[in-house]
Design an enzyme around this catalytic site. Structure first.
Site, mmCIF file in Angstrom:
data_model
loop_
_atom_site.group_PDB
_atom_site.id
_atom_site.type_symbol
_atom_site.label_atom_id
_atom_site.label_comp_id
_atom_site.label_asym_id
_atom_site.label_seq_id
_atom_site.Cartn_x
_atom_site.Cartn_y
_atom_site.Cartn_z
ATOM 1 N N CYS A 92 5.514 8.991 5.641
ATOM 2 C CA CYS A 92 5.291 7.572 5.358
ATOM 3 C C CYS A 92 6.130 7.071 4.175
ATOM 4 O O CYS A 92 7.341 7.002 4.280
ATOM 5 C CB CYS A 92 3.793 7.322 5.167
ATOM 6 S SG CYS A 92 3.343 5.596 5.281
ATOM 7 N N ARG A 126 0.574 -5.400 8.742
ATOM 8 C CA ARG A 126 0.415 -3.980 8.415
ATOM 9 C C ARG A 126 0.110 -3.201 9.692
ATOM 10 O O ARG A 126 -0.655 -3.669 10.537
ATOM 11 C CB ARG A 126 -0.733 -3.856 7.407
ATOM 12 C CG ARG A 126 -1.107 -2.462 7.015
ATOM 13 C CD ARG A 126 -2.016 -2.465 5.799
ATOM 14 N NE ARG A 126 -1.237 -2.648 4.589
ATOM 15 C CZ ARG A 126 -0.622 -1.649 3.939
ATOM 16 N NH1 ARG A 126 -0.709 -0.408 4.363
ATOM 17 N NH2 ARG A 126 0.076 -1.889 2.856
ATOM 18 N N HIS A 192 0.142 10.237 9.245
ATOM 19 C CA HIS A 192 -0.754 10.965 8.350
ATOM 20 C C HIS A 192 -1.664 11.787 9.254
ATOM 21 O O HIS A 192 -1.568 11.718 10.471
ATOM 22 C CB HIS A 192 -1.600 10.001 7.524
ATOM 23 C CG HIS A 192 -0.819 9.096 6.632
ATOM 24 N ND1 HIS A 192 -0.251 9.520 5.459
ATOM 25 C CD2 HIS A 192 -0.514 7.783 6.731
ATOM 26 C CE1 HIS A 192 0.353 8.487 4.872
ATOM 27 N NE2 HIS A 192 0.216 7.426 5.627
HETATM 28 N N1 GLN Z 1 3.684 1.533 0.638
HETATM 29 C C1 GLN Z 1 4.274 1.888 1.903
HETATM 30 C C2 GLN Z 1 4.030 0.874 3.019
HETATM 31 O O1 GLN Z 1 3.019 0.205 3.052
HETATM 32 C C3 GLN Z 1 3.817 3.262 2.330
HETATM 33 C C4 GLN Z 1 2.361 3.378 2.680
HETATM 34 C C5 GLN Z 1 1.907 4.806 2.929
HETATM 35 O O2 GLN Z 1 2.550 5.779 2.535
HETATM 36 N N2 GLN Z 1 0.764 4.956 3.576
HETATM 37 O O3 GLN Z 1 4.892 0.766 3.873
#
Ligand code: GLN
Length: 234
Positions: A92, A126, A192
Site C-alpha cells: 500500500c 477512497r 493488506h
Molecule cells: N495514505 C495512503 C493512501 O491513502 C496509503 C494508505 C495505506 O497504506 N493503507 O493512499
C-alpha cells in the site's frame, strides 16, 4: 546456509492492518522447512542495511509515510539491496513511497524513493474493501486476496508492470484494471491482510527468489486453505 534475515522496514511508522505479519509469515514458512530465519526490525533510529535476504514494508497514513520516505532517502540501503536482487515486498503506502512521487490526500506532492516507476495521486473516492485479483506474474497461479484501504491511485510507468488483474475491488485505481506493481526484485500490492497470510503462493515465490532455489517443499496447512476459502467467498 547461515541465518536467513528478513528486514521489517520501519514498523514504527509503516504497518497498518498488521502488515508486519508478512515478516512473521516468511519466517514461519522458512522455519517449517528447517531454515534458520530471523526478523530484523529497522526503525527510524537505524540506518537501513543492504545485506538482508528479503525486505518487507507495510502501509501507513500520509504523515507516517512522509517520515518513512525521508528515512529511506537518507539511508539508501534498501535501494542498494534491491539493485543486488534482494526481494522487496511493498504494501500500500510503501508502493507510493518507493515510487517517483506521490500526492498526499491534501494534494501536496512528495518526491518518492524512486525505486519503482510509479506515481500516485489521490482519487475522488477512497477504495475500501475486499480485493480479489488474477495474477499476471510468472510463478503465481492462484487468485490473490486482500483488503484494501487507500485514497491514492497509482499509475504505472513504462518500467513497471501490474502484479495482477482486478476481478473484485479497486486495485491501483486509475482505470487500467491492474493491482500492484512488479519491477525488478520489487513486488508491490495494495493488499493488506496481511497479504502473505492470505496468499501463501506469493510468500513462497518471494522466498524462492531470496534463496535462489527453483522450488520449496510444499507445506500442508489446512487452516491457511480455510482462510483463503473464507476470504475469497466473503
Ligand atoms: N495514505 C495512503 C493512501 O491513502 C496509503 C494508505 C495505506 O497504506 N493503507 O493512499
Amino acid at each position: 546456509m547461515s541465518t536467513f534475515r528478513i528486514g521489517l522496514v520501519l514498523p514504527d511508522v509503516m504497518g497498518t492492518y498488521g502488515d508486519g505479519g508478512n515478516a512473521l509469515v516468511l519466517r514461519q514458512r522458512l522455519r517449517m522447512r528447517g531454515y534458520d530465519a530471523e526478523i530484523v526490525e529497522i526503525t527510524l533510529s537505524d540506518p537501513v542495511p543492504d545485506s538482508l535476504d528479503i525486505y518487507t514494508l507495510g502501509g501507513a497514513e500520509d504523515s507516517a509515510q512522509r517520515l518513512a520516505t525521508r528515512h529511506l532517502q537518507r539511508y539508501p540501503g534498501l535501494q542498494r539491496a534491491a539493485a543486488k536482487g534482494a526481494p522487496v515486498l511493498a504494501i500500500c503506502a510503501a508502493i507510493q513511497v518507493l515510487g517517483q512521487w506521490y500526492e498526499t490526500s491534501v494534494g501536496e506532492r512528495v518526491d518518492g524513493v524512486g525505486l519503482i516507476d510509479v506515481t500516485t495521486s489521490p482519487q475522488a473516492e477512497r477504495a475500501i474493501g475486499e480485493v480479489t485479483t488474477a495474477p499476471l506474474l510468472d510463478g503465481l497461479t492462484a487468485a490473490l486476496t486482500g483488503f484494501e484501504n487507500h485514497r491514492g491511485g497509482t499509475k504505472l510507468g513504462g518500467e513497471a508492470h501490474g502484479l495482477a488483474r482486478v476481478t473484485r475491488g479497486v486495485g491501483n485505481g486509475v482505470g487500467d484494471g491492474l493491482e500492484g506493481v512488479v519491477q525488478g526484485s520489487v513486488i508491490g500490492t495494495y493488499m493488506h491482510g496481511p497479504a502473505l497470510a492470505r496468499n501463501p503462493e506469493l510468500a513462497d515465490l518471494l522466498l524462492t527468489r531470496a534463496l535462489g532455489v527453483t522450488e520449496l517443499a510444499p507445506l500442508d496447512l489446512p487452516e491457511v486453505d480455510q482462510l483463503r476459502r473464507e476470504r475469497l467467498r466473503a
